[in-house]
Design an enzyme around this catalytic site. Sequence first.
Site, mmCIF file in Angstrom:
data_model
loop_
_atom_site.group_PDB
_atom_site.id
_atom_site.type_symbol
_atom_site.label_atom_id
_atom_site.label_comp_id
_atom_site.label_asym_id
_atom_site.label_seq_id
_atom_site.Cartn_x
_atom_site.Cartn_y
_atom_site.Cartn_z
ATOM 1 N N ASN A 27 0.861 -1.176 0.000
ATOM 2 C CA ASN A 27 0.000 0.000 0.000
ATOM 3 C C ASN A 27 0.899 1.229 0.000
ATOM 4 O O ASN A 27 1.437 1.617 1.034
ATOM 5 C CB ASN A 27 -0.890 -0.055 1.254
ATOM 6 C CG ASN A 27 -1.810 1.142 1.364
ATOM 7 O OD1 ASN A 27 -1.751 2.061 0.542
ATOM 8 N ND2 ASN A 27 -2.649 1.142 2.386
ATOM 9 N N ARG A 82 -2.699 -1.941 -3.331
ATOM 10 C CA ARG A 82 -3.892 -1.130 -3.076
ATOM 11 C C ARG A 82 -3.802 0.089 -3.988
ATOM 12 O O ARG A 82 -2.846 0.864 -3.903
ATOM 13 C CB ARG A 82 -3.930 -0.678 -1.620
ATOM 14 C CG ARG A 82 -5.096 0.234 -1.382
ATOM 15 C CD ARG A 82 -5.050 0.863 -0.027
ATOM 16 N NE ARG A 82 -6.189 1.758 0.120
ATOM 17 C CZ ARG A 82 -6.210 2.833 0.877
ATOM 18 N NH1 ARG A 82 -5.165 3.153 1.582
ATOM 19 N NH2 ARG A 82 -7.279 3.579 0.938
ATOM 20 N N HIS A 88 -12.403 3.617 0.366
ATOM 21 C CA HIS A 88 -12.454 2.604 1.446
ATOM 22 C C HIS A 88 -13.238 1.374 1.005
ATOM 23 O O HIS A 88 -13.744 0.612 1.840
ATOM 24 C CB HIS A 88 -13.171 3.121 2.723
ATOM 25 C CG HIS A 88 -12.416 4.137 3.514
ATOM 26 N ND1 HIS A 88 -13.054 5.052 4.315
ATOM 27 C CD2 HIS A 88 -11.090 4.358 3.660
ATOM 28 C CE1 HIS A 88 -12.152 5.806 4.923
ATOM 29 N NE2 HIS A 88 -10.955 5.404 4.520
ATOM 30 N N GLY A 119 -9.695 8.680 8.221
ATOM 31 C CA GLY A 119 -10.713 8.971 7.219
ATOM 32 C C GLY A 119 -11.961 8.194 7.608
ATOM 33 O O GLY A 119 -11.848 7.103 8.162
ATOM 34 N N ARG A 123 -10.536 16.097 7.835
ATOM 35 C CA ARG A 123 -11.362 16.539 6.704
ATOM 36 C C ARG A 123 -12.725 17.003 7.205
ATOM 37 O O ARG A 123 -13.299 16.407 8.119
ATOM 38 C CB ARG A 123 -11.567 15.405 5.701
ATOM 39 C CG ARG A 123 -10.295 14.953 5.022
ATOM 40 C CD ARG A 123 -10.626 14.022 3.854
ATOM 41 N NE ARG A 123 -9.442 13.361 3.359
ATOM 42 C CZ ARG A 123 -9.231 12.050 3.455
ATOM 43 N NH1 ARG A 123 -10.138 11.257 4.007
ATOM 44 N NH2 ARG A 123 -8.114 11.520 2.991
ATOM 45 N N MET A 133 -8.848 10.441 18.059
ATOM 46 C CA MET A 133 -9.985 10.185 18.937
ATOM 47 C C MET A 133 -9.565 9.945 20.379
ATOM 48 O O MET A 133 -10.231 10.418 21.305
ATOM 49 C CB MET A 133 -10.774 8.997 18.379
ATOM 50 C CG MET A 133 -12.063 8.737 19.062
ATOM 51 S SD MET A 133 -13.136 10.193 19.138
ATOM 52 C CE MET A 133 -13.919 10.189 17.541
ATOM 53 N N ARG A 134 -8.456 9.219 20.565
ATOM 54 C CA ARG A 134 -8.023 8.959 21.957
ATOM 55 C C ARG A 134 -7.729 10.265 22.692
ATOM 56 O O ARG A 134 -8.166 10.457 23.829
ATOM 57 C CB ARG A 134 -6.763 8.079 21.970
ATOM 58 C CG ARG A 134 -7.055 6.625 21.753
ATOM 59 C CD ARG A 134 -5.815 5.887 21.380
ATOM 60 N NE ARG A 134 -5.328 6.330 20.067
ATOM 61 C CZ ARG A 134 -4.508 5.631 19.297
ATOM 62 N NH1 ARG A 134 -4.048 4.484 19.721
ATOM 63 N NH2 ARG A 134 -4.138 6.086 18.121
ATOM 64 N N GLU A 173 -13.618 0.188 15.894
ATOM 65 C CA GLU A 173 -13.167 -1.046 16.558
ATOM 66 C C GLU A 173 -12.804 -0.834 18.027
ATOM 67 O O GLU A 173 -12.752 -1.801 18.789
ATOM 68 C CB GLU A 173 -11.946 -1.620 15.819
ATOM 69 C CG GLU A 173 -12.287 -2.121 14.430
ATOM 70 C CD GLU A 173 -11.060 -2.410 13.583
ATOM 71 O OE1 GLU A 173 -10.016 -2.780 14.141
ATOM 72 O OE2 GLU A 173 -11.152 -2.246 12.346
ATOM 73 N N ASN A 174 -12.504 0.412 18.399
ATOM 74 C CA ASN A 174 -11.933 0.644 19.734
ATOM 75 C C ASN A 174 -12.621 1.664 20.612
ATOM 76 O O ASN A 174 -12.486 1.601 21.828
ATOM 77 C CB ASN A 174 -10.473 1.102 19.592
ATOM 78 C CG ASN A 174 -9.613 0.032 18.971
ATOM 79 O OD1 ASN A 174 -9.437 -1.034 19.542
ATOM 80 N ND2 ASN A 174 -9.117 0.306 17.774
ATOM 81 N N GLU A 178 -8.223 -5.001 5.211
ATOM 82 C CA GLU A 178 -8.131 -4.700 3.778
ATOM 83 C C GLU A 178 -7.004 -5.513 3.129
ATOM 84 O O GLU A 178 -7.123 -5.940 1.986
ATOM 85 C CB GLU A 178 -7.870 -3.198 3.585
ATOM 86 C CG GLU A 178 -9.058 -2.348 3.967
ATOM 87 C CD GLU A 178 -8.689 -0.914 4.283
ATOM 88 O OE1 GLU A 178 -8.230 -0.649 5.410
ATOM 89 O OE2 GLU A 178 -8.848 -0.056 3.401
HETATM 90 P P1 ADP Z 1 -6.331 5.184 9.443
HETATM 91 O O1 ADP Z 1 -7.525 5.774 8.770
HETATM 92 O O2 ADP Z 1 -5.146 6.095 9.472
HETATM 93 O O3 ADP Z 1 -6.023 3.740 9.063
HETATM 94 P P2 ADP Z 1 -7.203 4.024 11.947
HETATM 95 O O4 ADP Z 1 -8.219 3.114 11.363
HETATM 96 O O5 ADP Z 1 -6.006 3.446 12.587
HETATM 97 O O6 ADP Z 1 -6.766 5.170 10.971
HETATM 98 O O7 ADP Z 1 -7.978 4.893 13.046
HETATM 99 C C1 ADP Z 1 -7.348 5.938 13.716
HETATM 100 C C2 ADP Z 1 -8.342 6.479 14.751
HETATM 101 O O8 ADP Z 1 -8.713 5.421 15.629
HETATM 102 C C3 ADP Z 1 -7.728 7.573 15.598
HETATM 103 O O9 ADP Z 1 -8.669 8.634 15.770
HETATM 104 C C4 ADP Z 1 -7.475 6.861 16.916
HETATM 105 O O10 ADP Z 1 -7.531 7.738 18.000
HETATM 106 C C5 ADP Z 1 -8.632 5.894 16.947
HETATM 107 N N1 ADP Z 1 -8.344 4.838 17.916
HETATM 108 C C6 ADP Z 1 -7.431 3.845 17.837
HETATM 109 N N2 ADP Z 1 -7.405 3.146 18.992
HETATM 110 C C7 ADP Z 1 -8.312 3.705 19.809
HETATM 111 C C8 ADP Z 1 -8.770 3.470 21.150
HETATM 112 N N3 ADP Z 1 -8.250 2.474 21.864
HETATM 113 N N4 ADP Z 1 -9.734 4.259 21.657
HETATM 114 C C9 ADP Z 1 -10.244 5.264 20.933
HETATM 115 N N5 ADP Z 1 -9.878 5.555 19.676
HETATM 116 C C10 ADP Z 1 -8.935 4.794 19.128
#
Ligand code: ADP
Length: 401
Positions: free
Chosen positions: A7, A92, A181, A213, A242, A284-285, A334-335, A386
């Site tokens: 990628n 990709r 995506h 994204g 964005r 987000m964290r 996921e998180n 992916e």
């Molecule tokens: P990308 O689009 O760059 O592949 P990711 O799918 O890794 O990004 O997602 C990144 C986002 O996921 C960030 O905003 C990050 O803070 C959030 N994230 C990852 N782990 C956690 C977590 N444990 N709790 C909250 N948000 C999370």
Amino acid sequence: MRIFVVNCGSSSIKYQLFDMADESVLAKGILERVGTKDAKLFHHNYISNVAIDKPVSARNHSVGLSVIIDALIDPEIGVLESVDQIDGVGHRVVHGGEQVTISSMIDEEILSIIHHNNALAPLHAPANISGIMAAGFAMPNAIQVAVFDTAFLATLPPRAYRYAVPASWYREHHVRKYGFHGTSHRYVTLRAAEILGKPVDQVNLITAHLGNGCSITAVARGKAIDHSMGMTPLEGLVMGTRSGDIDPAIVFYMQSRGMTAGQIDMALNKESGLLGLSEFSNDMRDLLAARDSGHEGAKLALEIFVYRLAKYIGSYHAILPGLDAIVLTGGIGENSAPIRWELCQQLAPLGILGDFALNETTIKGETGPITTEESPLPVLIIPTNEELMIARDTQRIVSGN
Ligand code: ADP
């Protein structure tokens, strides 16, 4: 069969090497800051479970790929004796335009289509092309396959992909929604069908990929019928940096206030979204922690993020022939339990009954519902993959199926 998935982003190369006998990952890594003097390689060998993290010299994608191949065949950190053990390379590729709507073996024609789409994906297409050229040079015996981010969205009907602008813009300049995506939305659609115990062509879903994204897709009978990203990834949901949907007249207004087109483009893509609203972070964290300590900007940014997501879900509910599940994926999906919980609360009128304990524990790669058994509509967490989807498509094409 060994499949190498690549990628190439504008300044990074992510890769995974699969053994397709059991779909296991032999090695995985990322080369960051390609083209700068600070290039770095993170490489993980899963056979002997060793990982390295070292500065490397990678003045362009081509040199970067040869650095990665050296790591793959290195006696200490590598997993191969020779690159000839790689049967196929899956790339990709961001934009297939209207011409290519399925994963395809890369030949002169496919390469020229990717070239042709340069204008539609100016950040990504050049990196994709240099990755393909470099891989062809470094692994001449491997079959190369392009897996397009736009492909799963190619089933959108005209009523979803056309903009209400002069028709000549579409005819002469290809102005339409393409969506992105797609490989992630396709993967979670297949997984959701398995989990729900339904044939994929009978499953109706709303799939939300929430990472840096963010995009959301309405899936009717296994096929995408609408999607939030547009001609570029800027349209749709609020994202890390964005803006997502705005009134297009804001662009001309800000021009009249002295900004150039380039500055506005930069601001909408890199300085807006969660970062722009919070004036704090796109992550987000960080935002969740800041909100907990009373940061007003973070509070507003997260409220708008969830609100806009709920609005899209409501509108896709209205256009689908039925709805079996809402699927959340990507780093946030996921998180991020608090965001998911707030979304469940916001969607209560659709019949969503969140399960607090399940929501808290379904994180870090876990799959499953975050709604109660009584919930008329489940919300499913499905970690995306992916790379595996790209590896499977590549394997199929290498095998001649
Ligand atoms: P990308 O689009 O760059 O592949 P990711 O799918 O890794 O990004 O997602 C990144 C986002 O996921 C960030 O905003 C990050 O803070 C959030 N994230 C990852 N782990 C956690 C977590 N444990 N709790 C909250 N948000 C999370």
